[in-house]
Design a protein around this motif. Structure first.
Motif, short mmCIF file in Angstrom:
data_model
loop_
_atom_site.label_atom_id
_atom_site.label_comp_id
_atom_site.label_asym_id
_atom_site.label_seq_id
_atom_site.Cartn_x
_atom_site.Cartn_y
_atom_site.Cartn_z
N ALA A 128 0.92 -1.18 0.02
CA ALA A 128 0.03 -0.14 -0.10
C ALA A 128 0.69 1.31 0.04
CB ALA A 128 -1.10 0.06 1.18
N ARG A 129 2.01 1.15 0.77
CA ARG A 129 2.87 2.43 0.92
C ARG A 129 3.44 2.59 -0.40
NH1 ARG A 129 6.41 1.02 3.88
NH2 ARG A 129 5.76 1.52 6.02
N ALA A 130 4.03 1.31 -1.14
CA ALA A 130 4.75 1.44 -2.26
C ALA A 130 3.90 2.01 -3.41
CB ALA A 130 5.16 0.23 -2.58
N GLU A 131 2.69 1.65 -3.42
CA GLU A 131 1.65 2.29 -4.37
C GLU A 131 1.40 3.76 -4.44
OE1 GLU A 131 -1.65 -0.27 -3.72
OE2 GLU A 131 -1.03 -1.90 -5.20
N ARG A 132 1.51 4.21 -3.01
CA ARG A 132 1.27 5.64 -2.80
C ARG A 132 2.56 6.15 -3.28
NH1 ARG A 132 -0.20 4.51 2.29
NH2 ARG A 132 1.73 5.17 3.20
N LEU A 133 3.70 5.75 -2.97
CA LEU A 133 4.90 6.35 -3.23
C LEU A 133 5.18 6.39 -4.93
CD1 LEU A 133 7.34 5.10 -0.22
CD2 LEU A 133 6.77 7.58 -0.86
N ALA A 163 13.96 4.84 -1.34
CA ALA A 163 14.56 5.41 -0.39
C ALA A 163 13.26 6.12 0.75
CB ALA A 163 15.57 6.53 -0.72
N LEU A 164 12.43 6.34 0.15
CA LEU A 164 11.25 6.92 0.83
C LEU A 164 10.38 5.89 1.37
CD1 LEU A 164 9.80 9.77 -1.55
CD2 LEU A 164 11.46 10.12 0.63
N ALA A 165 10.33 4.86 1.13
CA ALA A 165 9.57 3.70 1.69
C ALA A 165 10.16 3.31 3.08
CB ALA A 165 9.63 2.41 0.83
#
Ligand code: ADP
Ligand code: MG
Length: 253
Positions: A128-133, A163-165
């Motif tokens: 979910a985070r990766a999709e957002r990023l 990197a932001l993940a």
């Protein structure tokens, strides 16, 4: 307010080669701190010291108030264990000139990987985070592409998302656009500009003086392992005080 990065008299040598010769500087939280200077002046080495990929030989280096690589007790310093260094490093994102994505993973998997492997995060949460990023770096539609199916600029934006993940408190950029074709540079700079607007603390080694002038809060010119000049980017770029800065700027502007 605690500085996000503080360097006090930082020295670094490789064998007999004295590369960093007493670096003093401070990066405030939420600041976009640009670092410029000729090739070989020690910019990458300095970033690598902040991330503890290199160990400094003298001086003090702090990230968010913590000594990098050491614990202080009274007057004595004790080296941190590898596991403790790894914890410090988790909070720092780094983006290199070469994107170094995992070639056998899709863009989405590249961004999901570290939180799963390093933090033991659940796949669904990481996904979910990766999709957002990926959305944030403008690559939602490329989630299933492998690095070889992406342009250099797209790969670099995936590298930024990766990197932001890890939800870093500090991002280090080492000439993130230097390896890109000119027409791909703008998209990467736009992503970095967005990060800056969101309040990310960033140290950016770059030759993109337009970015430094428009987005940077502070600019340091480094040469031969020392800070020659620093100030607000507009001032340093339009009214450099030192001959070495003038000579460098006349070549890159
Ligand atoms: P910049 O990023 O400003 O171009 P670097 O920090 O990459 O400069 O390099 C500064 C100097 O340190 C160069 O002369 C380089 O050859 C030397 N150097 C960097 N890393 C190493 C290393 N691991 N071993 C030996 N010399 C190194
Ligand atoms: Mg470099």
């Amino acid at each position: 307010m605690t500085a996000m990065v503080k360097a006090e008299g930082v020295h670094k040598s490789f064998g007999a080669a004295h590369i960093l010769k007493g670096i003093d500087l401070e990066v405030a939280p939420r600041e976009v701190f640009c670092l410029i200077g000729p090739s070989g002046s020690g910019k990458s080495t300095f970033l690598r010291c902040i991330n503890h990929l290199e160990q400094i030989n003298a001086g003090r280096l702090y990230v968010d108030g913590d000594l990098v690589g050491y614990r202080q007790k009274g007057d004595r310093l004790y080296e941190l264990k590898d596991s403790e260094v790894a914890l410090q490093r988790r909070d720092i994102g780094m983006v290199f000139q070469r994107f170094n994505l995992f070639p056998h993973m899709t863009a989405l998997e590249n961004v999901m990987e570290a939180p799963i492997q390093v933090k033991g995060e659940a796949r669904a949460v990481a996904r979910a985070r990766a999709e957002r990023l990926l959305d944030r770096v403008g690559l939602s539609d490329k989630a299933k592409n492998y690095p070889s199916q992406l342009s250099g600029g797209q790969q670099q934006r995936v590298a930024i998302a990766r990197a932001l993940a890890m939800e870093p408190k500090l991002m280090l950029f080492d000439e993130p656009t230097s390896a890109l074709d000119p027409e791909l540079v703008g998209d990467v700079l736009d992503v970095m500009r967005g990060l800056a607007e969101d309040g990310m603390t960033m140290i950016v080694v770059t030759h993109e003086m337009g970015f430094a002038r428009e987005v940077g809060d502070a600019l340091v010119f480094m040469d031969d392992g020392v800070v020659v000049e620093s100030g607000h980017p507009r001032d340093v770029l339009t009214n450099p005080q030192h001959d070495r800065t003038k000579s460098f700027l006349s070549k890159v502007l």
